[in-house]
Design a protein around this motif. Structure first.
Motif, mmCIF file in Angstrom:
data_model
loop_
_atom_site.group_PDB
_atom_site.id
_atom_site.type_symbol
_atom_site.label_atom_id
_atom_site.label_comp_id
_atom_site.label_asym_id
_atom_site.label_seq_id
_atom_site.Cartn_x
_atom_site.Cartn_y
_atom_site.Cartn_z
ATOM 1 N N SER A 104 0.833 -1.209 0.000
ATOM 2 C CA SER A 104 0.000 0.000 0.000
ATOM 3 C C SER A 104 0.867 1.259 0.000
ATOM 4 O O SER A 104 1.910 1.325 0.653
ATOM 5 C CB SER A 104 -0.904 -0.004 1.228
ATOM 6 N N LEU A 105 0.418 2.275 -0.746
ATOM 7 C CA LEU A 105 1.198 3.514 -0.871
ATOM 8 C C LEU A 105 1.244 4.329 0.413
ATOM 9 O O LEU A 105 1.939 5.338 0.465
ATOM 10 C CB LEU A 105 0.636 4.364 -2.024
ATOM 11 N N HIS A 106 0.497 3.897 1.459
ATOM 12 C CA HIS A 106 0.689 4.619 2.726
ATOM 13 C C HIS A 106 2.030 4.246 3.363
ATOM 14 O O HIS A 106 2.491 4.943 4.263
ATOM 15 C CB HIS A 106 -0.490 4.393 3.690
ATOM 16 N N HIS A 107 2.656 3.173 2.881
ATOM 17 C CA HIS A 107 4.012 2.839 3.351
ATOM 18 C C HIS A 107 4.999 3.734 2.618
ATOM 19 O O HIS A 107 5.570 3.372 1.605
ATOM 20 C CB HIS A 107 4.330 1.361 3.089
ATOM 21 N N ARG A 108 5.169 4.933 3.142
ATOM 22 C CA ARG A 108 5.972 5.949 2.452
ATOM 23 C C ARG A 108 7.473 5.642 2.497
ATOM 24 O O ARG A 108 8.221 6.113 1.657
ATOM 25 C CB ARG A 108 5.772 7.320 3.097
ATOM 26 N N GLY A 109 7.913 4.968 3.554
ATOM 27 C CA GLY A 109 9.337 4.664 3.652
ATOM 28 C C GLY A 109 10.074 5.441 4.721
ATOM 29 O O GLY A 109 11.177 5.074 5.117
ATOM 30 N N TYR A 110 9.469 6.548 5.234
ATOM 31 C CA TYR A 110 10.179 7.332 6.250
ATOM 32 C C TYR A 110 9.847 6.898 7.670
ATOM 33 O O TYR A 110 10.595 7.168 8.605
ATOM 34 C CB TYR A 110 9.884 8.834 6.093
ATOM 35 N N ARG A 111 8.719 6.217 7.847
ATOM 36 C CA ARG A 111 8.270 5.922 9.217
ATOM 37 C C ARG A 111 8.731 4.526 9.620
ATOM 38 O O ARG A 111 8.062 3.547 9.365
ATOM 39 C CB ARG A 111 6.744 6.040 9.303
ATOM 40 N N ARG A 112 9.884 4.462 10.263
ATOM 41 C CA ARG A 112 10.422 3.153 10.659
ATOM 42 C C ARG A 112 10.100 2.822 12.111
ATOM 43 O O ARG A 112 10.223 1.705 12.548
ATOM 44 C CB ARG A 112 11.947 3.131 10.429
ATOM 45 N N VAL A 113 9.729 3.846 12.865
ATOM 46 C CA VAL A 113 9.341 3.606 14.272
ATOM 47 C C VAL A 113 8.000 4.274 14.529
ATOM 48 O O VAL A 113 7.746 5.361 14.029
ATOM 49 C CB VAL A 113 10.406 4.153 15.265
ATOM 50 N N THR A 114 7.124 3.597 15.298
ATOM 51 C CA THR A 114 5.802 4.166 15.572
ATOM 52 C C THR A 114 5.485 4.051 17.058
ATOM 53 O O THR A 114 6.154 3.352 17.800
ATOM 54 C CB THR A 114 4.684 3.439 14.789
ATOM 55 N N ASN A 115 4.425 4.764 17.456
ATOM 56 C CA ASN A 115 3.939 4.670 18.837
ATOM 57 C C ASN A 115 2.750 3.702 18.872
ATOM 58 O O ASN A 115 2.570 2.915 17.957
ATOM 59 C CB ASN A 115 3.574 6.073 19.359
ATOM 60 N N ILE A 116 1.918 3.786 19.901
ATOM 61 C CA ILE A 116 0.854 2.783 20.089
ATOM 62 C C ILE A 116 -0.198 2.837 18.979
ATOM 63 O O ILE A 116 -0.611 1.819 18.468
ATOM 64 C CB ILE A 116 0.143 2.982 21.455
ATOM 65 N N ALA A 117 -0.642 4.034 18.597
ATOM 66 C CA ALA A 117 -1.755 4.149 17.646
ATOM 67 C C ALA A 117 -1.387 5.116 16.526
ATOM 68 O O ALA A 117 -1.915 6.216 16.454
ATOM 69 C CB ALA A 117 -3.005 4.627 18.382
ATOM 70 N N PRO A 118 -0.468 4.714 15.638
ATOM 71 C CA PRO A 118 -0.037 5.646 14.600
ATOM 72 C C PRO A 118 -1.124 5.863 13.552
ATOM 73 O O PRO A 118 -1.911 4.970 13.277
ATOM 74 C CB PRO A 118 1.174 4.941 13.971
ATOM 75 N N ILE A 119 -1.155 7.058 12.983
ATOM 76 C CA ILE A 119 -2.147 7.357 11.953
ATOM 77 C C ILE A 119 -1.589 6.936 10.585
ATOM 78 O O ILE A 119 -0.397 7.101 10.314
ATOM 79 C CB ILE A 119 -2.521 8.861 11.999
ATOM 80 N N ASN A 120 -2.450 6.373 9.750
ATOM 81 C CA ASN A 120 -2.078 5.990 8.394
ATOM 82 C C ASN A 120 -1.622 7.243 7.628
ATOM 83 O O ASN A 120 -2.261 8.291 7.699
ATOM 84 C CB ASN A 120 -3.337 5.362 7.775
ATOM 85 N N GLU A 121 -0.522 7.141 6.878
ATOM 86 C CA GLU A 121 0.043 8.302 6.199
ATOM 87 C C GLU A 121 -0.909 8.896 5.162
ATOM 88 O O GLU A 121 -0.954 10.119 4.983
ATOM 89 C CB GLU A 121 1.366 7.924 5.519
#
Length: 389
Positions: free
Chosen positions: A160-177
């Motif tokens: 899915s194109l929401h996987h932009r490539g910059y977000r390698r670490v997230t918190n508990i409830a990350p928002i879809n890009e």
């Protein structure tokens, strides 16, 4: 290069945004559907759409349509495609299925029948056959069945194109890009004022806001697209498209700022901003929003995703009351937008929203709400600007 039809998939409520993005990029024959927009373009435009669209989840390239009332008709319809145009015996493929049909109720069954039809065609032609690879296939085939209408498409995007490539670490409830980008575009964000996310979590809204402000292609940091494994992959054309998009980036002369009260979230957000090469534009501080106030005189745009109480525990009534009080008392001259699935919580904000837009955050029906916080009284604002919304 010849134009062909493509379909861009999106989230509920973003169809108009996506159509505008496509027109602005130069797409032909743009037509809005439900959670999808169809359009025409050539191979270079297919590359450009995947790189640049902020509100698209996938770009599909339809290759065949037919009607099927049962499994035999489905099998025969899939056999009508000359699969050797798209696959060779050394390659791998996978079938993704979407169903809205009384005749076909199990997506796994449809995927299996599709696979059988493709493999049998190769076997008849020469014995050897391509294999299935669910994780990293060379070709991703999309089968969509609406009642008895079957559409077969090639997935040009891959993940899915929401996987932009910059977000390698997230918190508990990350928002879809893609949700983050769509919220920003719905809020009218173009990079023409200061910006703030007062509960920034892993920094997604901050990164998307900076990319919009600087006109940076949404998926410039992404590692790969499905079309890179296709037999007609044109690396030089792809590089030319990237160069042309990067020439249209612009400088941004305001501030983009994020707060979060959790030190772990601040660290993750800073890392993600750095991964996106945007640390020159975004500043993140550890702070409790309810103890802050506006730092500048000019207009401020605020877009955020407060905790819902679904996955992050909050004292609902108190939280939303404090949210409203902080906006009212400490942030004059601000347009504040936030998304919530907690419609009960909105009653405790104590402010009247000027807009409410229905969206979905994952499976949660939500509202994107706007609060206009004026410097001075609302009446003065209207008299000064003759703003009769």
């Amino acid at each position: 290069m010849e134009n062909f039809k493509m379909i861009a998939k999106t989230l509920f409520g973003f169809e108009e945004l996506l159509a505008k993005e496509l027109r602005d990029l130069g797409a032909q024959d743009v037509q809005i559907g439900t959670r999808a927009v169809s359009f025409a373009g050539d191979k270079g435009f297919m590359y450009k759409a995947n790189l640049a669209l902020r509100t698209a989840l996938k770009i599909l390239k339809p290759i065949h349509q037919f009607r099927a009332f049962n499994e035999q008709a489905l099998y025969q319809g899939i056999r009508q495609v000359n699969w050797s145009q798209y696959l060779n015996t050394n390659q791998t493929f996978v079938v993704d299925v979407t169903l809205h049909s009384e005749n076909f109720k199990h997506s796994q069954f449809v995927a299996l029948k599709t696979k059988d039809a493709i493999v049998d065609q190769f076997r008849e032609q020469g014995g050897a056959r391509p294999s299935i690879d669910k994780d990293h296939p060379d070709l991703r085939i999309n089968v969509h069945i609406d009642r008895e209408q079957v559409s077969v498409a090639l997935d040009t995007s891959g993940a899915s194109l929401h996987h932009r490539g910059y977000r390698r670490v997230t918190n508990i409830a990350p928002i879809n890009e893609v949700l983050a980008a769509g919220m920003l575009l719905l809020s009218g964000w173009k990079g023409e004022s200061d910006f703030m996310d007062p509960m920034c979590g892993s920094g997604t809204l901050l990164v998307e806001a900076a990319m919009i402000a600087c006109n940076i292609p949404a998926n410039i940091n992404r590692k790969e697209f499905a079309f890179e494994k296709w037999s007609d992959w044109d690396n030089d054309l792809f590089d030319t498209i990237i160069d042309s998009l990067m020439k249209k980036t612009r400088e941004f002369h305001y501030t983009i700022k994020g707060f979060d009260k959790a030190p772990s979230a601040v660290a993750k957000a800073r890392e993600n901003v750095q991964n996106a090469n945007l640390d020159d534009y975004v500043r993140i501080e550890q702070a409790n929003f309810f103890e802050t106030e506006k730092e500048t005189q000019g207009p401020l745009q605020m877009v955020f995703n407060p905790p819902y109480g679904e996955r992050l525990e909050i004292q609902l009534e108190r939280f939303y009351r404090e949210l409203g009080d902080t906006l009212k008392q400490s942030y004059p001259g601000t347009d504040a937008w936030f998304i919530t699935a907690n419609l009960e919580g909105l009653k405790h904000v104590g402010l009247k929203p000027s807009r409410k837009i229905k969206l979905f955050n994952g499976s949660l029906e939500s509202r994107l709400v706007k609060y206009e916080l004026y410097a001075g009284s609302r009446r003065t604002k209207f008299q000064n600007t003759n703003d009769h919304e």
